[in-house]
Design a protein around this motif. Structure first.
Motif, short mmCIF file in Angstrom:
data_model
loop_
_atom_site.label_atom_id
_atom_site.label_comp_id
_atom_site.label_asym_id
_atom_site.label_seq_id
_atom_site.Cartn_x
_atom_site.Cartn_y
_atom_site.Cartn_z
N GLU A 123 0.81 -1.22 0.00
CA GLU A 123 0.00 0.00 0.00
C GLU A 123 0.85 1.27 0.00
OE1 GLU A 123 -0.28 -2.48 2.26
OE2 GLU A 123 -1.94 -3.50 1.24
N GLU A 124 2.12 1.14 0.37
CA GLU A 124 3.01 2.30 0.41
C GLU A 124 3.64 2.60 -0.95
OE1 GLU A 124 4.40 0.89 4.87
OE2 GLU A 124 5.92 1.63 3.47
N ILE A 125 3.43 1.72 -1.92
CA ILE A 125 4.04 1.88 -3.24
C ILE A 125 2.99 2.41 -4.21
CG2 ILE A 125 5.27 0.72 -5.11
CD1 ILE A 125 6.14 -1.38 -3.06
N GLN A 126 3.23 3.59 -4.73
CA GLN A 126 2.25 4.23 -5.61
C GLN A 126 2.14 3.51 -6.96
OE1 GLN A 126 2.73 8.45 -6.15
NE2 GLN A 126 3.12 8.83 -3.97
N ASN A 127 3.28 3.08 -7.50
CA ASN A 127 3.30 2.52 -8.85
C ASN A 127 3.88 1.10 -8.84
OD1 ASN A 127 2.29 4.83 -10.35
ND2 ASN A 127 4.21 5.83 -9.79
N PHE A 128 3.12 0.19 -8.23
CA PHE A 128 3.56 -1.20 -8.15
C PHE A 128 3.10 -1.96 -9.39
CE2 PHE A 128 2.89 -5.67 -6.82
CZ PHE A 128 4.22 -5.98 -6.59
N LYS A 129 4.04 -2.69 -9.99
CA LYS A 129 3.77 -3.47 -11.19
C LYS A 129 3.95 -4.96 -10.86
CE LYS A 129 3.45 0.41 -13.45
NZ LYS A 129 2.15 0.93 -13.87
N PRO A 130 2.86 -5.70 -10.66
CA PRO A 130 2.99 -7.11 -10.30
C PRO A 130 3.46 -7.95 -11.50
CG PRO A 130 0.68 -6.53 -10.62
CD PRO A 130 1.46 -5.25 -10.75
N ILE A 131 4.48 -8.78 -11.26
CA ILE A 131 5.06 -9.60 -12.32
C ILE A 131 5.01 -11.06 -11.90
CG2 ILE A 131 7.09 -10.04 -13.75
CD1 ILE A 131 5.95 -7.24 -14.15
N ARG A 132 4.26 -11.87 -12.63
CA ARG A 132 4.18 -13.30 -12.36
C ARG A 132 4.81 -14.15 -13.46
NH1 ARG A 132 0.98 -15.36 -8.32
NH2 ARG A 132 -0.35 -13.89 -7.19
N LYS A 133 4.85 -13.63 -14.68
CA LYS A 133 5.40 -14.39 -15.80
C LYS A 133 6.51 -13.56 -16.45
CE LYS A 133 1.87 -12.72 -19.04
NZ LYS A 133 0.80 -13.12 -19.98
N ALA A 134 7.27 -14.20 -17.33
CA ALA A 134 8.38 -13.51 -17.98
C ALA A 134 7.89 -12.22 -18.62
CB ALA A 134 9.01 -14.42 -19.03
N THR A 135 8.57 -11.11 -18.29
CA THR A 135 8.10 -9.79 -18.70
C THR A 135 9.28 -8.92 -19.13
OG1 THR A 135 6.24 -9.89 -17.15
CG2 THR A 135 6.92 -7.70 -17.90
N GLU A 136 9.10 -8.22 -20.22
CA GLU A 136 10.08 -7.25 -20.69
C GLU A 136 9.78 -5.92 -20.00
OE1 GLU A 136 12.28 -6.42 -24.96
OE2 GLU A 136 10.12 -6.84 -24.94
N VAL A 137 10.54 -5.64 -18.95
CA VAL A 137 10.33 -4.42 -18.15
C VAL A 137 10.58 -3.18 -19.00
CG1 VAL A 137 11.23 -3.11 -16.19
CG2 VAL A 137 10.84 -5.57 -15.98
N SER A 138 11.64 -3.24 -19.78
CA SER A 138 12.00 -2.20 -20.73
C SER A 138 12.64 -2.94 -21.90
CB SER A 138 12.98 -1.22 -20.08
OG SER A 138 13.34 -0.19 -20.98
N ALA A 139 12.66 -2.32 -23.05
CA ALA A 139 13.15 -3.03 -24.24
C ALA A 139 14.50 -3.70 -24.00
CB ALA A 139 13.25 -2.06 -25.41
N GLY A 140 14.53 -5.02 -24.06
CA GLY A 140 15.76 -5.78 -23.90
C GLY A 140 16.11 -6.14 -22.47
N LEU A 141 15.32 -5.66 -21.50
CA LEU A 141 15.55 -5.94 -20.08
C LEU A 141 14.38 -6.77 -19.56
CD1 LEU A 141 17.01 -5.52 -17.35
CD2 LEU A 141 15.78 -3.35 -17.15
N TRP A 142 14.66 -7.99 -19.11
CA TRP A 142 13.61 -8.96 -18.78
C TRP A 142 13.65 -9.40 -17.33
CZ3 TRP A 142 10.10 -11.26 -22.30
CH2 TRP A 142 10.26 -10.88 -23.64
N MET A 143 12.46 -9.64 -16.78
CA MET A 143 12.31 -10.40 -15.54
C MET A 143 11.82 -11.79 -15.92
SD MET A 143 10.50 -7.59 -13.03
CE MET A 143 10.40 -8.71 -11.62
N THR A 144 12.27 -12.79 -15.17
CA THR A 144 11.98 -14.17 -15.55
C THR A 144 10.55 -14.60 -15.27
OG1 THR A 144 12.67 -14.98 -13.36
CG2 THR A 144 14.34 -14.92 -15.11
N GLY A 145 9.86 -13.91 -14.35
CA GLY A 145 8.62 -14.46 -13.86
C GLY A 145 8.90 -15.64 -12.93
N GLU A 146 7.85 -16.34 -12.54
CA GLU A 146 8.01 -17.49 -11.63
C GLU A 146 8.89 -18.56 -12.27
OE1 GLU A 146 4.12 -18.83 -10.54
OE2 GLU A 146 3.54 -16.88 -9.69
N ILE A 147 9.74 -19.16 -11.45
CA ILE A 147 10.73 -20.12 -11.93
C ILE A 147 10.29 -21.55 -11.61
CG2 ILE A 147 13.13 -20.88 -11.69
CD1 ILE A 147 13.74 -17.90 -10.89
N PRO A 148 10.03 -22.37 -12.62
CA PRO A 148 9.63 -23.76 -12.36
C PRO A 148 10.72 -24.54 -11.63
CG PRO A 148 9.25 -23.14 -14.66
CD PRO A 148 10.08 -22.06 -14.05
N ARG A 149 10.32 -25.47 -10.78
CA ARG A 149 11.27 -26.29 -10.01
C ARG A 149 11.31 -27.69 -10.62
NH1 ARG A 149 11.62 -22.73 -5.60
NH2 ARG A 149 10.87 -20.79 -6.52
#
Length: 279
Positions: A123-149
């Motif tokens: 609630e303290e974060i004004q601009n929270f972006k929830p990421i659950r799957k692989a996502t291109e945060v900015s062109a060429g910069l990626w978050m993996t999303g959830e990692i299978p075990r």
């Protein structure tokens, strides 16, 4: 996913928080934070405990006003508690993370549970972006999303707990993510703590990128308490990747570091707060 080689530009990764330091006016703590500078944008990947980040940024000439966003790897204090100090200086920053990073986390010390979660609330974060799957945060910069075990060898220690609806349960770090950056030399992978396992994490990234080369692996690998069998199998797996650079940081552990040095020789670089890599 195909790399857009004609569009790629220089990527720079600087260590802002780490367990080791030797440079004047910079400080170390048990934690990790990177500054990613890429395509004229700057992102923090993790923020350490919050004890040294602002000091180190100031003495490295980095202003909070220069930051375009913050990426959190998972909900542990040594990776995310510096976020409060950053948001105090710029409350409008976008924060990218799995929505479960805010769940209370603990280490089970047998006698008692020691809090290990984040101070900041969603609630303290004004601009929270929830990421659950692989996502291109900015062109060429990626978050993996959830990692299978997939690899039983990389099971999470049962000392890690989380609290859901008032119940204490095993923490399997579904919130944990890594980051990877597209460069002309190949992918640069940034690992924060890798509770999900080095092999699980890199296999997931490979499933996203197909045949593209992994050029560099930088960060914490959470092998500090791993047995020799797991260390050996991790090093054997890494040997198949044909990377050019590996930088073990934070929670990798001395035994794993020694095994990597023995196997990969000068491909292993030991780095600390204030040092940077240019790709």
């Amino acid at each position: 996913m195909e790399l857009r080689l004609d569009e790629l530009s220089c990527a720079k990764v600087m260590i802002l928080v780490e367990n080791r330091v030797a440079k004047e006016n910079l400080l170390a703590e048990h934690g990790l934070s990177f500054l990613i500078s890429y395509r004229e944008k700057n992102y923090l990947f993790d923020t350490g405990q919050g004890l040294v980040l602002i000091n180190n940024m100031k003495n490295l000439g980095i202003k909070v006003s220069d930051i375009n966003g913050v990426i959190l790897s998972h909900g542990h204090y040594d990776h995310g508690n510096g976020l409060q100090e950053i948001l105090a200086l710029n409350s409008e920053l976008e924060v990218f993370a799995h929505p479960e990073v805010f769940i209370p986390k603990y280490s089970d010390k047998k006698v008692n549970l020691v809090p290990r979660g984040l101070k900041v609330k969603k609630e303290e974060i004004q601009n929270f972006k929830p990421i659950r799957k692989a996502t291109e945060v900015s062109a060429g910069l990626w978050m993996t999303g959830e990692i299978p075990r997939r690899y039983k060898l990389e099971e999470v220690s049962n000392k890690f707990k989380r609290e859901v609806a008032g119940q204490i349960q095993q923490d399997n770090f579904i919130d944990e993510q890594a980051v990877f950056i597209e460069t002309k030399k190949g992918l640069v992978v940034l690992l924060a703590c890798t509770h999900a396992g080095v092999i699980n994490t890199l296999e997931h990234i490979k499933s996203l990128i197909g045949s593209q080369k992994i050029h560099a692996i930088i960060g914490g690998m959470h092998l500090i308490n791993a047995n020799q069998k797991r260390i050996n199998e991790t090093v054997s797996y890494l040997a198949q990747l044909n990377f050019e650079l590996i930088v073990p940081l934070h929670c990798t552990g001395f035994n794993a570091l020694q095994a990597m040095l023995a196997k990969f020789k000068d491909k292993v670089k030991l780095r600390q707060v204030g040092e940077e890599f240019i790709f």
